[in-house]
Scaffold this active site. Structure first.
Site, PDB file in Angstrom:
ATOM      1  N   ARG A  34       0.828  -1.208   0.000  1.00 33.69           N
ATOM      2  CA  ARG A  34       0.000   0.000   0.000  1.00 33.69           C
ATOM      3  C   ARG A  34       0.865   1.263   0.000  1.00 33.69           C
ATOM      4  O   ARG A  34       1.878   1.327   0.714  1.00 33.69           O
ATOM      5  CB  ARG A  34      -0.925   0.009   1.221  1.00 33.69           C
ATOM      6  CG  ARG A  34      -1.858  -1.175   1.223  1.00 33.69           C
ATOM      7  CD  ARG A  34      -3.074  -1.020   2.098  1.00 33.69           C
ATOM      8  NE  ARG A  34      -3.774  -2.306   2.118  1.00 33.69           N
ATOM      9  CZ  ARG A  34      -4.523  -2.785   1.127  1.00 33.69           C
ATOM     10  NH1 ARG A  34      -4.691  -2.055   0.026  1.00 33.69           N
ATOM     11  NH2 ARG A  34      -5.089  -3.974   1.206  1.00 33.69           N
ATOM     12  N   ASP A  35       0.447   2.235  -0.817  1.00 29.78           N
ATOM     13  CA  ASP A  35       1.134   3.524  -0.830  1.00 29.78           C
ATOM     14  C   ASP A  35       0.941   4.199   0.535  1.00 29.78           C
ATOM     15  O   ASP A  35      -0.147   4.177   1.107  1.00 29.78           O
ATOM     16  CB  ASP A  35       0.561   4.409  -1.939  1.00 29.78           C
ATOM     17  CG  ASP A  35       1.442   5.597  -2.248  1.00 29.78           C
ATOM     18  OD1 ASP A  35       2.038   5.635  -3.334  1.00 29.78           O
ATOM     19  OD2 ASP A  35       1.564   6.504  -1.377  1.00 29.78           O
ATOM     20  N   ILE A  36       2.006   4.817   1.033  1.00 26.06           N
ATOM     21  CA  ILE A  36       1.960   5.435   2.359  1.00 26.06           C
ATOM     22  C   ILE A  36       1.064   6.674   2.361  1.00 26.06           C
ATOM     23  O   ILE A  36       0.592   7.104   3.417  1.00 26.06           O
ATOM     24  CB  ILE A  36       3.402   5.786   2.816  1.00 26.06           C
ATOM     25  CG1 ILE A  36       3.481   5.908   4.326  1.00 26.06           C
ATOM     26  CG2 ILE A  36       3.910   7.042   2.133  1.00 26.06           C
ATOM     27  CD1 ILE A  36       4.919   5.934   4.852  1.00 26.06           C
ATOM     28  N   ASN A  92       5.001   6.797 -13.171  1.00 26.12           N
ATOM     29  CA  ASN A  92       5.712   8.067 -13.319  1.00 26.12           C
ATOM     30  C   ASN A  92       7.175   7.772 -13.627  1.00 26.12           C
ATOM     31  O   ASN A  92       7.781   6.902 -12.989  1.00 26.12           O
ATOM     32  CB  ASN A  92       5.591   8.884 -12.030  1.00 26.12           C
ATOM     33  CG  ASN A  92       4.154   9.294 -11.739  1.00 26.12           C
ATOM     34  OD1 ASN A  92       3.413   9.639 -12.642  1.00 26.12           O
ATOM     35  ND2 ASN A  92       3.763   9.230 -10.473  1.00 26.12           N
ATOM     36  N   VAL A 101      10.562   8.198  -6.584  1.00 29.67           N
ATOM     37  CA  VAL A 101      11.360   7.056  -6.103  1.00 29.67           C
ATOM     38  C   VAL A 101      11.958   6.330  -7.319  1.00 29.67           C
ATOM     39  O   VAL A 101      11.218   5.835  -8.173  1.00 29.67           O
ATOM     40  CB  VAL A 101      10.493   6.089  -5.272  1.00 29.67           C
ATOM     41  CG1 VAL A 101      11.342   4.919  -4.784  1.00 29.67           C
ATOM     42  CG2 VAL A 101       9.842   6.816  -4.090  1.00 29.67           C
ATOM     43  N   HIS A 105       7.958   1.421 -10.242  1.00 31.39           N
ATOM     44  CA  HIS A 105       6.747   1.053  -9.511  1.00 31.39           C
ATOM     45  C   HIS A 105       5.543   1.429 -10.338  1.00 31.39           C
ATOM     46  O   HIS A 105       5.518   2.468 -10.993  1.00 31.39           O
ATOM     47  CB  HIS A 105       6.683   1.733  -8.134  1.00 31.39           C
ATOM     48  CG  HIS A 105       6.935   3.204  -8.155  1.00 31.39           C
ATOM     49  ND1 HIS A 105       8.204   3.743  -8.312  1.00 31.39           N
ATOM     50  CD2 HIS A 105       6.093   4.271  -8.043  1.00 31.39           C
ATOM     51  CE1 HIS A 105       8.124   5.057  -8.288  1.00 31.39           C
ATOM     52  NE2 HIS A 105       6.848   5.407  -8.147  1.00 31.39           N
ATOM     53  N   HIS A 107       1.710   2.338  -9.975  1.00 31.96           N
ATOM     54  CA  HIS A 107       0.606   2.687  -9.080  1.00 31.96           C
ATOM     55  C   HIS A 107      -0.661   2.024  -9.614  1.00 31.96           C
ATOM     56  O   HIS A 107      -0.980   2.160 -10.804  1.00 31.96           O
ATOM     57  CB  HIS A 107       0.358   4.197  -9.084  1.00 31.96           C
ATOM     58  CG  HIS A 107       1.475   5.050  -8.566  1.00 31.96           C
ATOM     59  ND1 HIS A 107       1.441   5.651  -7.321  1.00 31.96           N
ATOM     60  CD2 HIS A 107       2.640   5.446  -9.129  1.00 31.96           C
ATOM     61  CE1 HIS A 107       2.533   6.382  -7.140  1.00 31.96           C
ATOM     62  NE2 HIS A 107       3.284   6.272  -8.234  1.00 31.96           N
TER      63      HIS A 107
HETATM   64  P1  5GP Z   1       6.307   8.444  -7.639  1.00 28.69           P
HETATM   65  O1  5GP Z   1       6.101   9.921  -7.584  1.00 28.69           O
HETATM   66  O2  5GP Z   1       7.770   8.082  -7.583  1.00 28.69           O
HETATM   67  O3  5GP Z   1       5.595   7.804  -8.782  1.00 28.69           O
HETATM   68  O4  5GP Z   1       5.576   7.861  -6.372  1.00 28.69           O
HETATM   69  C1  5GP Z   1       6.214   7.376  -5.240  1.00 28.69           C
HETATM   70  C2  5GP Z   1       5.136   6.926  -4.290  1.00 28.69           C
HETATM   71  O5  5GP Z   1       5.743   6.246  -3.235  1.00 28.69           O
HETATM   72  C3  5GP Z   1       4.301   8.059  -3.683  1.00 28.69           C
HETATM   73  O6  5GP Z   1       2.926   7.865  -4.007  1.00 28.69           O
HETATM   74  C4  5GP Z   1       4.572   7.952  -2.188  1.00 28.69           C
HETATM   75  O7  5GP Z   1       3.441   8.207  -1.396  1.00 28.69           O
HETATM   76  C5  5GP Z   1       5.049   6.521  -2.046  1.00 28.69           C
HETATM   77  N1  5GP Z   1       5.999   6.311  -0.966  1.00 28.69           N
HETATM   78  C6  5GP Z   1       7.098   7.054  -0.688  1.00 28.69           C
HETATM   79  N2  5GP Z   1       7.760   6.558   0.371  1.00 28.69           N
HETATM   80  C7  5GP Z   1       7.057   5.479   0.782  1.00 28.69           C
HETATM   81  C8  5GP Z   1       7.248   4.542   1.825  1.00 28.69           C
HETATM   82  O8  5GP Z   1       8.194   4.595   2.608  1.00 28.69           O
HETATM   83  N3  5GP Z   1       6.329   3.540   1.944  1.00 28.69           N
HETATM   84  C9  5GP Z   1       5.257   3.450   1.080  1.00 28.69           C
HETATM   85  N4  5GP Z   1       4.416   2.422   1.271  1.00 28.69           N
HETATM   86  N5  5GP Z   1       5.059   4.303   0.072  1.00 28.69           N
HETATM   87  C10 5GP Z   1       5.940   5.311  -0.074  1.00 28.69           C
END
Ligand code: 5GP
Length: 121
Positions: A34-36, A92, A101, A105, A107
């Site tokens: 799950r996303d945080i 993304n 990140v 990944h 979403h």
């Molecule tokens: P991005 O912008 O790279 O596509 O999205 C990264 C996602 O990772 C974000 O939606 C953010 O909320 C999620 N995220 C960042 N750090 C953590 C974490 O430590 N644990 C979890 N479960 N999600 C994270």
């Protein structure tokens, strides 16, 4: 193109068990959790276990087994999270895609009626 993988990124730490996560599904090649900071009732991130920075890196260099394992995890999450009414999948990527990140990944976002994909500009 060169893809430099940072082994200290947050998802690498999750894969190593250094940071906890709420796992939804796991197989040999992928982890779904799950996303945080969820943007909808269902917001799951599916990541490969291998060191791939982005979807184009994964698509180019991951083995067939890794790719099959990854998409098997996607299918399983859709089942267990009851996404039969639909969802959005987003990868993304780098600067223009606003990737925070640097570990590939996907979403999976759903559980409600979503709005327009992109803000009008
Ligand atoms: P991005 O912008 O790279 O596509 O999205 C990264 C996602 O990772 C974000 O939606 C953010 O909320 C999620 N995220 C960042 N750090 C953590 C974490 O430590 N644990 C979890 N479960 N999600 C994270």
């Amino acid at each position: 193109m060169d893809f430099d993988y940072d082994t200290n990124n947050i998802f690498a730490k999750i894969l190593r068990g250094e940071i906890p996560n709420q796992t939804v599904f796991e197989n040999d090649h992928a982890l779904a959790f799950r996303d945080i900071n969820p943007g909808a009732p269902v917001h799951v991130l599916v990541i490969p276990k291998g060191p791939y920075v982005s979807i184009d890196h994964f698509a180019r260099d991951a083995s067939p087994e890794e790719q099959v394992g990854f998409f098997a995890a996607v299918a399983r999450v859709c089942e267990v999270e009851n996404l039969s009414q639909g969802f959005r999948s987003i990868a993304n990527t780098r600067t223009h895609g606003v990737q925070d990140v640097p570990h590939f990944h996907l979403h999976l976002i759903g559980g409600k009626q979503l709005g327009a994909m992109l803000p009008q500009s």
